[in-house]
Design a protein around this motif. Structure first.
Motif, PDB file in Angstrom:
ATOM      1  N   ILE A   1      49.779 -31.612   7.100  1.00 31.61           N
ATOM      2  CA  ILE A   1      48.814 -32.047   7.583  1.00 31.61           C
ATOM      3  C   ILE A   1      49.369 -33.699   8.379  1.00 31.61           C
ATOM      4  N   VAL A   2      49.002 -33.813   9.774  1.00 26.87           N
ATOM      5  CA  VAL A   2      49.779 -34.925  10.337  1.00 26.87           C
ATOM      6  C   VAL A   2      48.383 -35.714  10.876  1.00 26.87           C
ATOM      7  N   VAL A   3      48.138 -36.983  10.397  1.00 26.35           N
ATOM      8  CA  VAL A   3      47.175 -37.654  10.791  1.00 26.35           C
ATOM      9  C   VAL A   3      47.730 -38.848  12.109  1.00 26.35           C
ATOM     10  N   ARG A   4      47.300 -38.771  13.163  1.00 28.24           N
ATOM     11  CA  ARG A   4      47.448 -39.832  14.158  1.00 28.24           C
ATOM     12  C   ARG A   4      46.553 -40.921  14.046  1.00 28.24           C
ATOM     13  N   SER A   5      47.033 -42.135  14.057  1.00 25.16           N
ATOM     14  CA  SER A   5      46.186 -43.450  14.049  1.00 25.16           C
ATOM     15  C   SER A   5      46.658 -44.304  15.186  1.00 25.16           C
ATOM     16  N   SER A   6      45.786 -45.573  15.059  1.00 25.36           N
ATOM     17  CA  SER A   6      46.157 -46.387  16.307  1.00 25.36           C
ATOM     18  C   SER A   6      45.938 -47.850  15.940  1.00 25.36           C
ATOM     19  N   TRP A   7      46.800 -48.736  16.469  1.00 28.10           N
ATOM     20  CA  TRP A   7      46.520 -50.470  16.348  1.00 28.10           C
ATOM     21  C   TRP A   7      46.427 -50.953  15.026  1.00 28.10           C
TER      22      TRP A   7
ATOM     23  N   VAL B   1      52.027 -39.251   8.976  1.00 31.96           N
ATOM     24  CA  VAL B   1      51.301 -40.320   9.667  1.00 31.96           C
ATOM     25  C   VAL B   1      52.025 -40.437  11.127  1.00 31.96           C
ATOM     26  N   SER B   2      51.367 -40.277  12.179  1.00 31.43           N
ATOM     27  CA  SER B   2      51.704 -40.475  13.680  1.00 31.43           C
ATOM     28  C   SER B   2      51.008 -41.404  14.309  1.00 31.43           C
ATOM     29  N   THR B   3      51.028 -41.366  15.647  1.00 34.41           N
ATOM     30  CA  THR B   3      50.407 -42.221  16.157  1.00 34.41           C
ATOM     31  C   THR B   3      49.722 -42.085  17.590  1.00 34.41           C
ATOM     32  N   ASP B   4      48.760 -42.897  18.047  1.00 39.59           N
ATOM     33  CA  ASP B   4      48.036 -42.546  19.479  1.00 39.59           C
ATOM     34  C   ASP B   4      49.229 -42.764  20.546  1.00 39.59           C
ATOM     35  N   TYR B   5      50.555 -43.396  20.343  1.00 39.64           N
ATOM     36  CA  TYR B   5      51.472 -43.647  21.385  1.00 39.64           C
ATOM     37  C   TYR B   5      51.899 -42.119  22.024  1.00 39.64           C
ATOM     38  N   VAL B   6      51.718 -41.116  21.103  1.00 42.61           N
ATOM     39  CA  VAL B   6      52.118 -39.671  21.785  1.00 42.61           C
ATOM     40  C   VAL B   6      51.431 -39.388  23.149  1.00 42.61           C
ATOM     41  N   PHE B   7      50.065 -40.177  23.571  1.00 37.43           N
ATOM     42  CA  PHE B   7      49.621 -39.954  24.688  1.00 37.43           C
ATOM     43  C   PHE B   7      50.081 -40.877  25.720  1.00 37.43           C
ATOM     44  N   ASP B   8      49.849 -40.443  27.141  1.00 34.68           N
ATOM     45  CA  ASP B   8      50.202 -41.188  28.201  1.00 34.68           C
ATOM     46  C   ASP B   8      49.154 -41.995  28.554  1.00 34.68           C
ATOM     47  N   GLY B   9      47.744 -42.002  28.133  1.00 37.21           N
ATOM     48  CA  GLY B   9      46.944 -42.878  28.474  1.00 37.21           C
ATOM     49  C   GLY B   9      46.100 -42.656  29.823  1.00 37.21           C
ATOM     50  N   GLY B  10      46.179 -41.377  30.106  1.00 35.33           N
ATOM     51  CA  GLY B  10      45.607 -40.754  31.566  1.00 35.33           C
ATOM     52  C   GLY B  10      44.279 -40.423  31.238  1.00 35.33           C
ATOM     53  N   SER B  11      43.814 -40.381  30.084  1.00 35.29           N
ATOM     54  CA  SER B  11      42.347 -39.687  29.746  1.00 35.29           C
ATOM     55  C   SER B  11      41.204 -40.732  30.169  1.00 35.29           C
ATOM     56  N   ASP B  12      40.052 -40.248  30.318  1.00 35.71           N
ATOM     57  CA  ASP B  12      38.964 -40.767  30.702  1.00 35.71           C
ATOM     58  C   ASP B  12      38.028 -40.924  29.477  1.00 35.71           C
ATOM     59  N   ARG B  13      38.251 -40.352  28.204  1.00 37.75           N
ATOM     60  CA  ARG B  13      37.427 -39.988  27.160  1.00 37.75           C
ATOM     61  C   ARG B  13      38.377 -40.079  25.873  1.00 37.75           C
TER      62      ARG B  13
ATOM     63  N   HIS C   1      43.095 -36.767  13.790  1.00 40.45           N
ATOM     64  CA  HIS C   1      42.916 -38.015  14.028  1.00 40.45           C
ATOM     65  C   HIS C   1      42.163 -38.922  13.409  1.00 40.45           C
ATOM     66  N   TYR C   2      42.449 -40.344  13.149  1.00 38.71           N
ATOM     67  CA  TYR C   2      41.693 -41.027  12.380  1.00 38.71           C
ATOM     68  C   TYR C   2      41.909 -42.824  13.125  1.00 38.71           C
ATOM     69  N   CYS C   3      40.884 -43.478  13.373  1.00 35.59           N
ATOM     70  CA  CYS C   3      40.982 -44.849  14.013  1.00 35.59           C
ATOM     71  C   CYS C   3      39.623 -45.562  13.363  1.00 35.59           C
ATOM     72  N   GLY C   4      39.714 -46.756  13.650  1.00 37.86           N
ATOM     73  CA  GLY C   4      38.661 -47.439  13.277  1.00 37.86           C
ATOM     74  C   GLY C   4      37.340 -47.593  14.069  1.00 37.86           C
ATOM     75  N   ALA C   5      37.183 -46.398  14.607  1.00 32.06           N
ATOM     76  CA  ALA C   5      35.812 -46.723  15.688  1.00 32.06           C
ATOM     77  C   ALA C   5      34.728 -46.714  14.887  1.00 32.06           C
ATOM     78  N   GLY C   6      34.683 -46.099  13.913  1.00 36.39           N
ATOM     79  CA  GLY C   6      33.425 -45.996  13.270  1.00 36.39           C
ATOM     80  C   GLY C   6      32.286 -45.299  14.147  1.00 36.39           C
ATOM     81  N   ASN C   7      31.010 -45.858  14.351  1.00 37.09           N
ATOM     82  CA  ASN C   7      29.968 -45.261  15.217  1.00 37.09           C
ATOM     83  C   ASN C   7      30.126 -45.667  16.430  1.00 37.09           C
ATOM     84  N   ASP C   8      31.131 -46.554  16.895  1.00 40.14           N
ATOM     85  CA  ASP C   8      31.287 -47.239  18.354  1.00 40.14           C
ATOM     86  C   ASP C   8      31.915 -46.246  19.147  1.00 40.14           C
TER      87      ASP C   8
END
Length: 306
Positions: A143-149, A98-110, A209-216
């Motif tokens: 298998i490495v799964v990144r997640s967030s928050w 299990v890994s994390t969204d914090y491997v990214f720098d936050g500069g994306s717009d999607r 990647h897996y997060c709790g976005a669902g259909n949002d």
């Protein structure tokens, strides 16, 4: 199936233990029973247990403390992960890490996809990225799964912190409103990992990647997350006096570690795998953090008032 779970005392580990199939024989050693940083100990433990699968939910997650505790965070998040991957490679076990969204720098717009470049902003993120690379190098079929928050009814997390402020009668709460992402219920992530385990080795190795976005499709800020927590608390206990929520910019709340301003994850690659969970639960990739939040808030308020 024999399964080795590391990090079984954390919020994800406890959610995994709650949900693991009864047909699995699970070993979840505490840290004093198995120090994953000690590669010789890991090799011996795995050789003795002979698990078919290792799930690594162990992590150093104190993001701000990590800035001054570099050796310790790398020991667990990078070297410990590598030790488990080496042991899995030697024994023939599968590995879910299990890994994390914090491997990214936050500069994306999607929302970030798995092929986006990892450019961490802080020591924690760098250590987790080092762990990802070490795992996949030592065991390419991992298998490495990144997640967030992550949040849950267990451990220390943002939901518990906000509810503690409510119960303690805080009049005002300042929360940053310009960092965006998707909260994730650790129980839903646990179900995803268990479903992946059931499909191995027929699922392609690598990053997911897996997060709790669902259909949002619209990420939320920490302040919006806090507002949702307070709304749930109000529905559970209308007599509670809720604090006034004050949105602030990141610049007004300095921390030791820099956070990505945008760390929403895209789950499209995982959705294509076609995972199915327990029949009584909603489809894994359509689950939203908002539904889980109501249950978690109810449980935590009961605990904090006991």
């Amino acid at each position: 199936m024999i399964v080795l779970l590391t990090g079984g005392g954390g919020q994800l580990g406890r959610c995994l233990l709650d949900r693991m199939p009864s047909t699995w024989r699970v070993a979840a050693p505490a840290q004093h029973e198995l120090d994953i940083v000690n590669e010789q100990a890991v090799q011996a433990y795995v050789a003795d247990l002979r698990p078919a699968l290792i799930i690594n939910a162990a992590a150093y997650t104190a993001v701000d403390n990590a800035e001054d505790d570099v050796q310790a965070v790398y020991d667990v998040n990078a070297h410990g992960a590598e030790s488990l991957a080496r042991a899995a490679a030697r024994s023939g076990a599968g590995l879910l890490h299990v890994s994390t969204d914090y491997v990214f720098d936050g500069g994306s717009d999607r929302p970030y996809v798995e092929t986006d470049a990892a450019m961490p902003l802080n020591v924690y993120g760098h250590s987790k990225r080092a762990g990802e690379m070490a795992v996949l190098q030592a065991l390419p079929q991992a298998i490495v799964v990144r997640s967030s928050w992550l949040f849950s009814e267990y451990g220390n997390n943002f939901v518990r912190t906000m509810l503690r402020l409510v119960v303690n009668g805080a009049e005002q709460v300042q929360v940053v409103d310009d960092q965006l992402g998707f909260p994730t219920y650790a129980g839903d992530l646990a179900d995803v990992l268990i479903a992946l385990a059931g499909r191995m080795p027929n699922v392609a190795a690598g990053l997911y990647h897996y997060c709790g976005a669902g259909n949002d499709t619209t990420p939320v800020s920490w302040c919006e997350f806090a507002r949702a927590i307070f709304d749930c608390a109000d529905r559970v206990s209308p007599c509670l006096q809720l604090p006034v929520l004050l949105p602030i910019d990141t610049s007004a709340y300095p921390t030791a570690a820099r956070r990505p301003m945008f760390s929403a994850l895209s789950c499209e690659k995982l959705a294509a795998v076609g995972l199915t969970g327990q029949q009584t639960l909603p489809p894994l990739l359509s689950r939203t953090w908002r539904v889980a939040l109501q249950r978690v808030v109810c449980q935590l308020l009961q605990q904090q008032r006991a």
